[in-house]
Design a protein around this motif. Structure first.
Motif, PDB file in Angstrom:
ATOM      1  N   TRP A   1      46.324  38.509  40.347  1.00  0.00           N
ATOM      2  CA  TRP A   1      46.900  37.745  39.238  1.00  0.00           C
ATOM      3  C   TRP A   1      48.030  36.903  39.801  1.00  0.00           C
TER       4      TRP A   1
ATOM      5  N   PRO B   1      35.192  42.821  37.206  1.00  0.00           N
ATOM      6  CA  PRO B   1      36.284  42.922  36.225  1.00  0.00           C
ATOM      7  C   PRO B   1      36.855  44.327  36.111  1.00  0.00           C
ATOM      8  N   ARG B   2      36.242  45.287  36.806  1.00  0.00           N
ATOM      9  CA  ARG B   2      36.714  46.674  36.734  1.00  0.00           C
ATOM     10  C   ARG B   2      37.201  47.189  38.085  1.00  0.00           C
TER      11      ARG B   2
ATOM     12  N   ARG C   1      44.745  44.113  37.798  1.00  0.00           N
ATOM     13  CA  ARG C   1      45.663  44.298  36.671  1.00  0.00           C
ATOM     14  C   ARG C   1      44.997  43.864  35.364  1.00  0.00           C
ATOM     15  N   HIS C   2      45.262  44.662  34.295  1.00  0.00           N
ATOM     16  CA  HIS C   2      44.605  44.402  33.013  1.00  0.00           C
ATOM     17  C   HIS C   2      45.597  44.269  31.861  1.00  0.00           C
ATOM     18  N   THR C   3      46.791  43.766  32.131  1.00  0.00           N
ATOM     19  CA  THR C   3      47.705  43.465  31.042  1.00  0.00           C
ATOM     20  C   THR C   3      47.181  42.261  30.265  1.00  0.00           C
ATOM     21  N   PRO C   4      47.630  42.063  29.026  1.00  0.00           N
ATOM     22  CA  PRO C   4      47.171  40.889  28.272  1.00  0.00           C
ATOM     23  C   PRO C   4      47.455  39.580  28.999  1.00  0.00           C
TER      24      PRO C   4
ATOM     25  N   GLU D   1      44.923  39.266  31.863  1.00  0.00           N
ATOM     26  CA  GLU D   1      43.584  39.009  31.315  1.00  0.00           C
ATOM     27  C   GLU D   1      43.452  37.561  30.836  1.00  0.00           C
TER      28      GLU D   1
ATOM     29  N   PRO E   1      38.758  37.060  33.734  1.00  0.00           N
ATOM     30  CA  PRO E   1      38.265  38.436  33.783  1.00  0.00           C
ATOM     31  C   PRO E   1      38.258  39.069  35.165  1.00  0.00           C
ATOM     32  N   HIS E   2      38.349  38.256  36.212  1.00  0.00           N
ATOM     33  CA  HIS E   2      38.294  38.788  37.572  1.00  0.00           C
ATOM     34  C   HIS E   2      39.062  37.855  38.502  1.00  0.00           C
TER      35      HIS E   2
ATOM     36  N   ARG F   1      40.562  33.999  37.981  1.00  0.00           N
ATOM     37  CA  ARG F   1      42.021  33.866  37.888  1.00  0.00           C
ATOM     38  C   ARG F   1      42.553  32.883  38.924  1.00  0.00           C
TER      39      ARG F   1
END
Length: 288
Positions: free
Chosen positions: A168, A211-212, A217-220, A223, A227-228, A232
């Motif tokens: 990110w 995406p997993r 990182r998966h903060t809003p 995101e 998705p990946h 990004r």
């Protein structure tokens, strides 16, 4: 936003004919001539007297703080392309968490991790050879370090930076709070204009699309960038291009799309080494 998508550079990793018979020397030293804690630096250097003008590459490790492994990923590349490689270790003990490494300690007490780069290059230059600047490469957490260091640190000896597969990004947006934007930091509009004009290459593995992924990182806010990692990176580059247009400055970044590589430092290092070798030869006047 789609109309601002950058035409990606497809990288070919064909050897450039710079391989040498002699083995590069691997080792380590302790670098302490800066305001922060001593750093172990893992290196690859040519044998004494060979390739005194070999380009210098500073390599930033990922979340596992395994600078020795990152150095080793460059072992064959350093010999093939005639490079000097130095991987400093920012240990979890001295630089705990993303706040002190990926984010450089911005907004915290004490010296920024980014402040180590220029003194480290000075120490490298004192080891011999001919170097008027350095290339900077980072993968994953190291890629986060790289793209933010260009904003927050004066790097007069930097030639080109490579940010590969960051999870990110900090966007050039003062209306978004740090660390997802520059809001609340010391970065001014002039700083952002300088940043988006710097020689930064965003390298993206075409298969880094999980995406997993365990370290994604998966903060809003993260995101919202995609998705990946691949998405990004494109989002970040486009946001910077738009910001450059708004500020009326020349956009200096480029994007490299690396075929058949996922979240793999070795694969991204191969692409970066190829690009560095070409740029170094162009700077030396060895390419028509």
């Amino acid at each position: 936003m789609m109309r601002y998508l950058i035409s990606l550079i497809v990288l070919l990793t064909t050897p450039f004919g710079l391989a040498r018979a002699e083995d590069w020397q691997a080792g380590q030293f302790v670098f302490s001539d800066w305001a922060g804690p001593p750093l172990r630096v893992f290196y690859l250097e040519p044998p004494a007297g060979l390739s005194p003008d070999a380009p210098v590459v500073i390599v930033m490790h990922g979340v596992n703080r395994n600078a020795d492994d990152y150095r080793d990923n460059w072992r064959d590349l350093a010999q093939q392309y005639g490079l000097r490689v130095y991987a400093p270790e920012f240990s979890a003990a001295d630089f705990p968490g993303a706040a002190l490494y990926n984010l450089g300690g911005v907004g915290r007490d004490g010296p920024s991790a980014y402040a180590a780069l220029e003194p480290l290059f000075s120490a490298i230059a004192q080891r011999g050879g001919e170097a008027d600047g350095y290339y900077l490469f980072g993968h994953s957490a190291g890629a986060q370090f790289v793209h933010r260091a260009l904003l927050f640190e004066d790097l007069p000896h930097l030639i080109t930076a490579y940010s590969a597969n960051a999870g990110w990004y900090t966007l050039p947006d003062p209306n978004q709070a740090w660390p997802y934007g520059t809001g609340g930091t010391s970065a001014s509009e002039d700083d952002i204009g300088r940043w988006v004009g710097m020689p930064l290459t965003i390298l993206l593995g075409e298969r880094d699309t999980d995406p997993r992924h365990q370290h994604l990182r998966h903060t809003p806010e993260a995101e919202a960038q995609g998705p990946h990692r691949y998405a990004r990176g494109v989002y970040f580059a486009n946001a910077a291009r738009v910001r450059a247009e708004e500020l009326g400055v020349t956009y200096g970044w480029r994007v490299g799309s690396v075929p058949d590589v996922a979240h793999d430092n070795a694969g991204m290092a191969e692409a970066a080494a190829w690009m560095i070798s070409i740029e170094a030869r162009e700077r030396a006047g060895d390419v028509d």
